[in-house]
Design a protein around this motif. Structure first.
Motif, PDB file in Angstrom:
ATOM      1  N   ILE A   1      20.963  -7.807  31.671  1.00 18.80           N
ATOM      2  CA  ILE A   1      20.642  -7.216  32.968  1.00 18.80           C
ATOM      3  C   ILE A   1      21.862  -7.181  33.879  1.00 18.80           C
ATOM      4  O   ILE A   1      22.088  -6.204  34.581  1.00 18.80           O
ATOM      5  CB  ILE A   1      19.487  -7.992  33.642  1.00 18.80           C
ATOM      6  CG1 ILE A   1      18.237  -7.883  32.770  1.00 18.80           C
ATOM      7  CG2 ILE A   1      19.216  -7.471  35.037  1.00 18.80           C
ATOM      8  CD1 ILE A   1      17.092  -8.727  33.240  1.00 18.80           C
ATOM      9  N   ILE A   2      22.646  -8.257  33.869  1.00 14.03           N
ATOM     10  CA  ILE A   2      23.853  -8.302  34.694  1.00 14.03           C
ATOM     11  C   ILE A   2      25.032  -8.610  33.785  1.00 14.03           C
ATOM     12  O   ILE A   2      24.901  -9.284  32.777  1.00 14.03           O
ATOM     13  CB  ILE A   2      23.750  -9.361  35.807  1.00 14.03           C
ATOM     14  CG1 ILE A   2      23.463 -10.746  35.229  1.00 14.03           C
ATOM     15  CG2 ILE A   2      22.688  -8.988  36.815  1.00 14.03           C
ATOM     16  CD1 ILE A   2      23.491 -11.858  36.247  1.00 14.03           C
TER      17      ILE A   2
ATOM     18  N   SER B   1      25.986  -4.846  30.215  1.00 10.88           N
ATOM     19  CA  SER B   1      24.547  -4.809  30.491  1.00 10.88           C
ATOM     20  C   SER B   1      23.964  -3.417  30.269  1.00 10.88           C
ATOM     21  O   SER B   1      24.682  -2.423  30.135  1.00 10.88           O
ATOM     22  CB  SER B   1      24.291  -5.252  31.927  1.00 10.88           C
ATOM     23  OG  SER B   1      24.873  -4.341  32.825  1.00 10.88           O
TER      24      SER B   1
ATOM     25  N   PRO C   1      22.428   0.018  31.202  1.00  7.53           N
ATOM     26  CA  PRO C   1      22.685   0.850  32.384  1.00  7.53           C
ATOM     27  C   PRO C   1      21.513   0.826  33.373  1.00  7.53           C
ATOM     28  O   PRO C   1      20.362   0.601  33.001  1.00  7.53           O
ATOM     29  CB  PRO C   1      22.872   2.251  31.805  1.00  7.53           C
ATOM     30  CG  PRO C   1      23.242   2.031  30.377  1.00  7.53           C
ATOM     31  CD  PRO C   1      22.570   0.766  29.962  1.00  7.53           C
ATOM     32  N   THR C   2      21.821   1.068  34.644  1.00  8.07           N
ATOM     33  CA  THR C   2      20.806   1.019  35.699  1.00  8.07           C
ATOM     34  C   THR C   2      19.662   1.976  35.435  1.00  8.07           C
ATOM     35  O   THR C   2      18.496   1.647  35.661  1.00  8.07           O
ATOM     36  CB  THR C   2      21.452   1.334  37.062  1.00  8.07           C
ATOM     37  OG1 THR C   2      22.534   0.430  37.269  1.00  8.07           O
ATOM     38  CG2 THR C   2      20.457   1.195  38.187  1.00  8.07           C
TER      39      THR C   2
ATOM     40  N   LEU D   1      17.225   0.350  33.104  1.00  7.00           N
ATOM     41  CA  LEU D   1      16.396  -0.667  33.762  1.00  7.00           C
ATOM     42  C   LEU D   1      15.307  -0.025  34.623  1.00  7.00           C
ATOM     43  O   LEU D   1      14.174  -0.499  34.650  1.00  7.00           O
ATOM     44  CB  LEU D   1      17.266  -1.589  34.607  1.00  7.00           C
ATOM     45  CG  LEU D   1      18.153  -2.543  33.828  1.00  7.00           C
ATOM     46  CD1 LEU D   1      19.047  -3.327  34.786  1.00  7.00           C
ATOM     47  CD2 LEU D   1      17.342  -3.480  32.985  1.00  7.00           C
ATOM     48  N   VAL D   2      15.651   1.069  35.295  1.00  7.89           N
ATOM     49  CA  VAL D   2      14.658   1.775  36.109  1.00  7.89           C
ATOM     50  C   VAL D   2      13.548   2.313  35.218  1.00  7.89           C
ATOM     51  O   VAL D   2      12.366   2.236  35.568  1.00  7.89           O
ATOM     52  CB  VAL D   2      15.330   2.904  36.930  1.00  7.89           C
ATOM     53  CG1 VAL D   2      14.305   3.810  37.568  1.00  7.89           C
ATOM     54  CG2 VAL D   2      16.250   2.319  37.972  1.00  7.89           C
TER      55      VAL D   2
END
Length: 88
Positions: free
Chosen positions: A60-61, A65, A67-68, A71-72
């Motif tokens: 996550i971090i 990690s 990609p954003t 995660l969305v």
């Protein structure tokens, strides 16, 4: 819960069981991926494989990690399941 009725107690029991099951799945996912078992294939069209991302909080971090946008998508899918599929 001295002043709670049976309906509220049943709701709290249901939520507690649901959260317990989610925690069990999270723990199992952690154990399995740390054991080296990953899904086959690529996670995206650019050719990144599932095992190219780190395990645990580093997924996550951190520099490698997910990609954003990924995660969305995961959070949106969980929200969809919570609201649309896993109803009382």
């Amino acid at each position: 819960l001295t002043d709670a009725d049976q309906e509220r107690f049943d709701r709290l029991r249901y939520v507690e069981i649901k959260h317990g099951r989610i925690c069990q799945l999270a723990f199992l996912g952690q154990v399995v991926t740390r054991g080296g078992l990953h899904l086959p294939g690529d996670i995206d069209y650019s050719g990144d494989s599932f095992d190219s991302f780190p395990n645990g909080i580093a997924a996550i971090i951190g520099p490698d990690s997910i990609p954003t946008a990924g995660l969305v998508q995961i959070i949106a899918f969980i929200g969809f399941l919570e609201i649309g599929v896993m109803k009382d």
